[in-house]
Design a protein around this motif. Sequence first.
Motif, PDB file in Angstrom:
ATOM      1  N   ARG A  46     -24.986  13.919   1.890  1.00 53.79           N
ATOM      2  CA  ARG A  46     -25.346  13.958   3.309  1.00 53.79           C
ATOM      3  C   ARG A  46     -25.163  12.562   3.871  1.00 53.79           C
ATOM      4  O   ARG A  46     -25.521  11.587   3.222  1.00 53.79           O
ATOM      5  CB  ARG A  46     -26.775  14.452   3.503  1.00 53.79           C
ATOM      6  N   GLN A  47     -24.575  12.502   5.047  1.00 53.30           N
ATOM      7  CA  GLN A  47     -24.373  11.204   5.703  1.00 53.30           C
ATOM      8  C   GLN A  47     -24.571  11.388   7.192  1.00 53.30           C
ATOM      9  O   GLN A  47     -24.332  12.481   7.713  1.00 53.30           O
ATOM     10  CB  GLN A  47     -22.951  10.710   5.446  1.00 53.30           C
ATOM     11  N   PRO A  48     -24.976  10.322   7.900  1.00 55.21           N
ATOM     12  CA  PRO A  48     -25.212  10.468   9.341  1.00 55.21           C
ATOM     13  C   PRO A  48     -23.980  11.049  10.043  1.00 55.21           C
ATOM     14  O   PRO A  48     -22.876  10.491   9.951  1.00 55.21           O
ATOM     15  CB  PRO A  48     -25.507   9.046   9.798  1.00 55.21           C
ATOM     16  N   LEU A  49     -24.211  12.147  10.708  1.00 57.07           N
ATOM     17  CA  LEU A  49     -23.118  12.896  11.323  1.00 57.07           C
ATOM     18  C   LEU A  49     -22.296  12.054  12.296  1.00 57.07           C
ATOM     19  O   LEU A  49     -21.066  12.017  12.222  1.00 57.07           O
ATOM     20  CB  LEU A  49     -23.702  14.114  12.059  1.00 57.07           C
ATOM     21  N   MET A  50     -22.990  11.365  13.214  1.00 58.57           N
ATOM     22  CA  MET A  50     -22.232  10.667  14.249  1.00 58.57           C
ATOM     23  C   MET A  50     -21.484   9.455  13.708  1.00 58.57           C
ATOM     24  O   MET A  50     -20.433   9.094  14.228  1.00 58.57           O
ATOM     25  CB  MET A  50     -23.124  10.297  15.438  1.00 58.57           C
ATOM     26  N   HIS A  51     -22.009   8.861  12.646  1.00 60.07           N
ATOM     27  CA  HIS A  51     -21.265   7.773  12.020  1.00 60.07           C
ATOM     28  C   HIS A  51     -19.933   8.328  11.493  1.00 60.07           C
ATOM     29  O   HIS A  51     -18.868   7.713  11.690  1.00 60.07           O
ATOM     30  CB  HIS A  51     -22.090   7.160  10.877  1.00 60.07           C
ATOM     31  N   CYS A  52     -20.000   9.472  10.856  1.00 62.36           N
ATOM     32  CA  CYS A  52     -18.775  10.071  10.303  1.00 62.36           C
ATOM     33  C   CYS A  52     -17.799  10.442  11.416  1.00 62.36           C
ATOM     34  O   CYS A  52     -16.590  10.229  11.303  1.00 62.36           O
ATOM     35  CB  CYS A  52     -19.117  11.312   9.473  1.00 62.36           C
ATOM     36  N   VAL A  53     -18.332  11.016  12.506  1.00 62.90           N
ATOM     37  CA  VAL A  53     -17.465  11.397  13.631  1.00 62.90           C
ATOM     38  C   VAL A  53     -16.796  10.150  14.214  1.00 62.90           C
ATOM     39  O   VAL A  53     -15.581  10.134  14.452  1.00 62.90           O
ATOM     40  CB  VAL A  53     -18.278  12.132  14.728  1.00 62.90           C
ATOM     41  N   GLU A  54     -17.596   9.087  14.395  1.00 60.93           N
ATOM     42  CA  GLU A  54     -17.039   7.867  14.993  1.00 60.93           C
ATOM     43  C   GLU A  54     -15.961   7.253  14.094  1.00 60.93           C
ATOM     44  O   GLU A  54     -14.899   6.831  14.565  1.00 60.93           O
ATOM     45  CB  GLU A  54     -18.140   6.836  15.251  1.00 60.93           C
ATOM     46  N   GLN A  55     -16.233   7.225  12.800  1.00 58.29           N
ATOM     47  CA  GLN A  55     -15.230   6.667  11.871  1.00 58.29           C
ATOM     48  C   GLN A  55     -13.954   7.495  11.922  1.00 58.29           C
ATOM     49  O   GLN A  55     -12.853   6.952  11.913  1.00 58.29           O
ATOM     50  CB  GLN A  55     -15.777   6.669  10.436  1.00 58.29           C
TER      51      GLN A  55
ATOM     52  N   GLN B 250     -12.832   9.241  14.405  1.00 59.57           N
ATOM     53  CA  GLN B 250     -12.112   8.991  15.656  1.00 59.57           C
ATOM     54  C   GLN B 250     -11.440   7.615  15.631  1.00 59.57           C
ATOM     55  O   GLN B 250     -10.349   7.439  16.168  1.00 59.57           O
ATOM     56  CB  GLN B 250     -13.070   9.123  16.843  1.00 59.57           C
ATOM     57  N   GLN B 251     -12.083   6.667  14.966  1.00 57.53           N
ATOM     58  CA  GLN B 251     -11.472   5.334  14.874  1.00 57.53           C
ATOM     59  C   GLN B 251     -10.202   5.366  14.029  1.00 57.53           C
ATOM     60  O   GLN B 251      -9.251   4.634  14.299  1.00 57.53           O
ATOM     61  CB  GLN B 251     -12.456   4.348  14.260  1.00 57.53           C
ATOM     62  N   VAL B 252     -10.217   6.203  12.998  1.00 56.46           N
ATOM     63  CA  VAL B 252      -9.017   6.328  12.160  1.00 56.46           C
ATOM     64  C   VAL B 252      -7.868   6.867  13.015  1.00 56.46           C
ATOM     65  O   VAL B 252      -6.759   6.309  13.021  1.00 56.46           O
ATOM     66  CB  VAL B 252      -9.265   7.256  10.946  1.00 56.46           C
ATOM     67  N   SER B 253      -8.150   7.918  13.783  1.00 65.32           N
ATOM     68  CA  SER B 253      -7.096   8.501  14.642  1.00 65.32           C
ATOM     69  C   SER B 253      -6.606   7.464  15.637  1.00 65.32           C
ATOM     70  O   SER B 253      -5.399   7.351  15.887  1.00 65.32           O
ATOM     71  CB  SER B 253      -7.616   9.713  15.408  1.00 65.32           C
TER      72      SER B 253
ATOM     73  N   ALA C 248      -2.884   5.991  16.036  1.00 69.29           N
ATOM     74  CA  ALA C 248      -2.182   6.074  17.330  1.00 69.29           C
ATOM     75  C   ALA C 248      -1.715   4.693  17.780  1.00 69.29           C
ATOM     76  O   ALA C 248      -0.656   4.556  18.397  1.00 69.29           O
ATOM     77  CB  ALA C 248      -3.090   6.701  18.377  1.00 69.29           C
ATOM     78  N   ALA C 249      -2.488   3.653  17.436  1.00 62.98           N
ATOM     79  CA  ALA C 249      -2.122   2.292  17.851  1.00 62.98           C
ATOM     80  C   ALA C 249      -1.172   1.628  16.858  1.00 62.98           C
ATOM     81  O   ALA C 249      -0.789   0.472  17.023  1.00 62.98           O
ATOM     82  CB  ALA C 249      -3.392   1.455  18.005  1.00 62.98           C
ATOM     83  N   GLY C 250      -0.816   2.344  15.815  1.00 66.64           N
ATOM     84  CA  GLY C 250       0.122   1.797  14.827  1.00 66.64           C
ATOM     85  C   GLY C 250      -0.519   0.840  13.843  1.00 66.64           C
ATOM     86  O   GLY C 250       0.173   0.131  13.122  1.00 66.64           O
TER      87      GLY C 250
ATOM     88  N   MET D 118      -6.316   2.904   6.961  1.00 68.77           N
ATOM     89  CA  MET D 118      -6.587   3.122   5.545  1.00 68.77           C
ATOM     90  C   MET D 118      -7.890   2.462   5.122  1.00 68.77           C
ATOM     91  O   MET D 118      -8.650   3.015   4.332  1.00 68.77           O
ATOM     92  CB  MET D 118      -5.430   2.613   4.676  1.00 68.77           C
ATOM     93  N   GLU D 119      -8.168   1.291   5.693  1.00 70.24           N
ATOM     94  CA  GLU D 119      -9.441   0.626   5.372  1.00 70.24           C
ATOM     95  C   GLU D 119     -10.607   1.478   5.831  1.00 70.24           C
ATOM     96  O   GLU D 119     -11.589   1.663   5.116  1.00 70.24           O
ATOM     97  CB  GLU D 119      -9.510  -0.741   6.074  1.00 70.24           C
ATOM     98  N   LEU D 120     -10.475   2.022   7.049  1.00 66.78           N
ATOM     99  CA  LEU D 120     -11.553   2.853   7.593  1.00 66.78           C
ATOM    100  C   LEU D 120     -11.773   4.087   6.729  1.00 66.78           C
ATOM    101  O   LEU D 120     -12.889   4.547   6.530  1.00 66.78           O
ATOM    102  CB  LEU D 120     -11.223   3.297   9.018  1.00 66.78           C
ATOM    103  N   ARG D 121     -10.685   4.625   6.223  1.00 66.33           N
ATOM    104  CA  ARG D 121     -10.810   5.812   5.373  1.00 66.33           C
ATOM    105  C   ARG D 121     -11.323   5.471   3.985  1.00 66.33           C
ATOM    106  O   ARG D 121     -11.644   6.340   3.191  1.00 66.33           O
ATOM    107  CB  ARG D 121      -9.457   6.496   5.226  1.00 66.33           C
TER     108      ARG D 121
END
Length: 366
Positions: free
Chosen positions: A331-340, A342-345, A349-351, A357-360
């Motif tokens: 179990r992990q904080p839901l919104m932290h996972c969602v934010e991470q 979205q940051q990966v995407s 998108a920004a190349g 990969m670091e974020l993942r």
Amino acid sequence: PTGIGVLTSGGDAQGMNAALRAVVRTALSRGVPVYAIYEGYRGMVEGGNRIRPLSWDDVGGIMHRGGTIIGTARSRTFRTREGRLQAAANLIEHGINRLVVIGGDGSLTGADTFRREWSSLLAELVETGKLSRETAARYPFLALVGLVGSIDNDFYGTDMTIGADSALHRITAAIDALVSTAASHQRTFVVEVMGRHCGYLALMGAVAGGADYVLIPENPPEPGWEDRMCALLRAGRAAGRRESIVVVAEGARDREGNPITSDYVRRVLEERLEEDARVTILGHVQRGGTPSAFDRWMSTLVGYAAVEELLSATPDSEPQLIGMRYNRITRQPLMHCVEQTQQVSAAIAAGDYQRAMELRGGSFTE
Ligand code: F6P
């Protein structure tokens, strides 16, 4: 006890039914009423018979079925406060203030917005005379837990998302099938697979299917990749390989961010290798059909854990995402996972692939 509502939202994924079954049966075995919210958030906003209690038997015989038996839909109305107000009224009408949402990042973000607004939504319902103060007081908070349903395996906080393994099986079976016809004709097949912004299915499908080349969004090839790809395939032919397979993720891009389409790859192969090449776009076949054993058991375990999590939630607890890491249910904080996620995407998108990969939590090598 107040009830649990369960819904599936966004694109369907094999294993959602197994998760639903586990949620329902765990809740019932704890003496908690559980309701299906049909057609995702649309059903929550529409209410009426879109929200129905489920019995033990209602979820019998569904584990092996693909898709989601409670339906999924996109709802514009739920994105508005008006829609969420109606949704809150409908949940309370059924005595629900705990939710299991099975979906992707959009669905889980929507659920969190709804959870944060819960008190103010109820206050508005009371003010406008749609809800009595006493009833509102019985539902002081909305408990929320998220499970990730997505064949893309594109979510931070879980090693696997529900449906990804089954989709990968589908891709592998398709490549196996293509290999025999490719070998007969000494042809190259360009296989386009799903995955939106995530190359997991393409990469793992390419490895599992023994493909010759793969193009994924996270690792756009250096200029001149067409020559290198053709040289590799030519070398394969020279060594006696009768079939060639190139896997292209639907979101594949070059270094400038331009899409690399499967048809472009086919043309390159035909022109430079002067041999027949064919494109097979696997499309929604990847999302259909029976879930793999993995998707059945993983979904069962996360469904069970989701209910346990909801039953121990307090007004102050942060909503959690139930997933799997290193072969354990976590179990992990839901919104932290969602934010991470979205940051990966956004990084892709920004190349900025290194950052993605670091974020993942992975490493990046050419
Ligand atoms: O997110 C799952 C997914 O299947 C992606 O791989 C794909 O890009 C997208 O959904 C397709 O969406 P739709 O079913 O709306 O065409």
